[in-house]
Scaffold this active site. Sequence first.
Site, PDB file in Angstrom:
ATOM      1  N   HIS A  66       0.830  -1.223   0.000  1.00 14.23           N
ATOM      2  CA  HIS A  66       0.000   0.000   0.000  1.00 14.23           C
ATOM      3  C   HIS A  66       0.853   1.256   0.000  1.00 14.23           C
ATOM      4  O   HIS A  66       0.399   2.326  -0.386  1.00 14.23           O
ATOM      5  CB  HIS A  66      -0.917   0.010   1.229  1.00 14.23           C
ATOM      6  CG  HIS A  66      -2.172  -0.773   1.025  1.00 14.23           C
ATOM      7  ND1 HIS A  66      -3.348  -0.197   0.631  1.00 14.23           N
ATOM      8  CD2 HIS A  66      -2.441  -2.085   1.134  1.00 14.23           C
ATOM      9  CE1 HIS A  66      -4.289  -1.125   0.507  1.00 14.23           C
ATOM     10  NE2 HIS A  66      -3.742  -2.289   0.813  1.00 14.23           N
TER      11      HIS A  66
ATOM     12  N   ASP B 136      -0.520  -7.606   1.450  1.00 14.01           N
ATOM     13  CA  ASP B 136       0.007  -6.237   1.474  1.00 14.01           C
ATOM     14  C   ASP B 136       1.501  -6.218   1.806  1.00 14.01           C
ATOM     15  O   ASP B 136       1.921  -5.755   2.877  1.00 14.01           O
ATOM     16  CB  ASP B 136      -0.770  -5.382   2.489  1.00 14.01           C
ATOM     17  CG  ASP B 136      -0.403  -3.909   2.386  1.00 14.01           C
ATOM     18  OD1 ASP B 136      -0.682  -3.148   3.343  1.00 14.01           O
ATOM     19  OD2 ASP B 136       0.203  -3.507   1.366  1.00 14.01           O
TER      20      ASP B 136
ATOM     21  N   SER C  26       3.086   2.148   8.430  1.00 14.11           N
ATOM     22  CA  SER C  26       2.871   1.011   7.514  1.00 14.11           C
ATOM     23  C   SER C  26       4.204   0.496   6.995  1.00 14.11           C
ATOM     24  O   SER C  26       5.118   1.279   6.712  1.00 14.11           O
ATOM     25  CB  SER C  26       2.010   1.427   6.324  1.00 14.11           C
ATOM     26  OG  SER C  26       0.710   1.762   6.771  1.00 14.11           O
TER      27      SER C  26
HETATM   28  N1  LIG Z   1      -3.611   1.690  13.506  1.00 15.29           N
HETATM   29  C1  LIG Z   1      -3.655   1.161  12.183  1.00 15.29           C
HETATM   30  C2  LIG Z   1      -2.885   1.976  11.195  1.00 15.29           C
HETATM   31  C3  LIG Z   1      -1.623   1.514  10.769  1.00 15.29           C
HETATM   32  C4  LIG Z   1      -0.936   2.259   9.782  1.00 15.29           C
HETATM   33  C5  LIG Z   1      -1.490   3.453   9.254  1.00 15.29           C
HETATM   34  C6  LIG Z   1      -2.735   3.904   9.735  1.00 15.29           C
HETATM   35  N2  LIG Z   1      -3.357   5.064   9.301  1.00 15.29           N
HETATM   36  C7  LIG Z   1      -3.192   5.636   8.058  1.00 15.29           C
HETATM   37  N3  LIG Z   1      -2.544   5.102   7.029  1.00 15.29           N
HETATM   38  N4  LIG Z   1      -2.649   6.008   5.965  1.00 15.29           N
HETATM   39  C8  LIG Z   1      -3.340   7.100   6.368  1.00 15.29           C
HETATM   40  N5  LIG Z   1      -3.688   8.217   5.707  1.00 15.29           N
HETATM   41  C9  LIG Z   1      -4.415   9.149   6.378  1.00 15.29           C
HETATM   42  N6  LIG Z   1      -4.783   9.037   7.670  1.00 15.29           N
HETATM   43  C10 LIG Z   1      -4.438   7.914   8.358  1.00 15.29           C
HETATM   44  N7  LIG Z   1      -4.801   7.747   9.670  1.00 15.29           N
HETATM   45  C11 LIG Z   1      -5.024   8.810  10.564  1.00 15.29           C
HETATM   46  C12 LIG Z   1      -4.485  10.090  10.382  1.00 15.29           C
HETATM   47  C13 LIG Z   1      -4.736  11.091  11.337  1.00 15.29           C
HETATM   48  C14 LIG Z   1      -5.510  10.840  12.471  1.00 15.29           C
HETATM   49  C15 LIG Z   1      -6.021   9.557  12.652  1.00 15.29           C
HETATM   50  O1  LIG Z   1      -6.713   9.283  13.758  1.00 15.29           O
HETATM   51  C16 LIG Z   1      -5.776   8.564  11.704  1.00 15.29           C
HETATM   52  C17 LIG Z   1      -3.718   6.916   7.704  1.00 15.29           C
HETATM   53  C18 LIG Z   1      -3.433   3.166  10.703  1.00 15.29           C
END
Ligand SMILES: NCc1cccc(Nc2n[nH]c3ncnc(Nc4cccc(O)c4)c23)c1
Length: 232
Positions: free
Chosen positions: A41, A89, A183
């Site tokens: 991803h 992924d 990630s």
């Molecule tokens: N916890 C699981 C996990 C693992 C890896 C990446 C992610 N999140 C994200 N991966 N890509 C993203 N693009 C935009 N926003 C995102 N999450 C986000 C951003 C700001 C505040 C909030 O509460 C959540 C993510 C979530």
Amino acid sequence: ILRGSVARPHLKPYMASLQLDGQHVCGGFLIAEQWVLSAAHCTEETDGKLFQVLLGAHSLTEPEPHKRLYQVRAQFPHPGSNIHNNKDDLLLLQLEEKAELNADVRVLPFQREDRDVAADTVCEVAGWGTIDHSGTRPDKLHQVERPVISRDVCNHRTRHDGTITQNMMCTDSRRKDTCKGDSGGPLVCDGVAEGVVTAGSRVCGNYKKPAIYTRIAPYAAWIDGVMASADG
Ligand SMILES: NCc1cccc(Nc2n[nH]c3ncnc(Nc4cccc(O)c4)c23)c1
């Protein structure tokens, strides 16, 4: 990483920062001298450009003795990976040359035995991903310990509702969690990489949406095959 702590500098010498134009995009880790494992991803918004891979780093900006930016010769997303779900992924990156191994740059072994990590096992995950809900990005590597939760609990209809396959695993996400930019990093249990961070629902720090990882053991043959074929 939400509500973790700054990692001890260079005590995770396998950690990689996948960068575009000098900006951290995703985590990854060294699985062989010329190979980094990350998440497919991570290539979604790269518009076909190749990453650069930063190894030996603790701070993303300060000069450090063994910090070095490597060019990538080729990127191999798993053929089953796609933008619609979290399946397969995984992304393999072949570095332009073998990484120079030293105290701050080391390979991390990954699990080859395809058996679930027991629930409640406490594992560790690190990254340069966002450290709060306003999306603050850290300069230094952060880490957090998280307990594994069973696939049944993770698949509950109020959690990930049956979408967690045998090739995935979960950790509790109450408060402490992975987030944007983490990630591709490894979930390390007893010194062995068991999983690779996947964004899943992208939610961070909400106990109703446990963190999801791609389990590595089911993909050992694919990983070995790509490394063997590309190394020639
Ligand atoms: N916890 C699981 C996990 C693992 C890896 C990446 C992610 N999140 C994200 N991966 N890509 C993203 N693009 C935009 N926003 C995102 N999450 C986000 C951003 C700001 C505040 C909030 O509460 C959540 C993510 C979530």
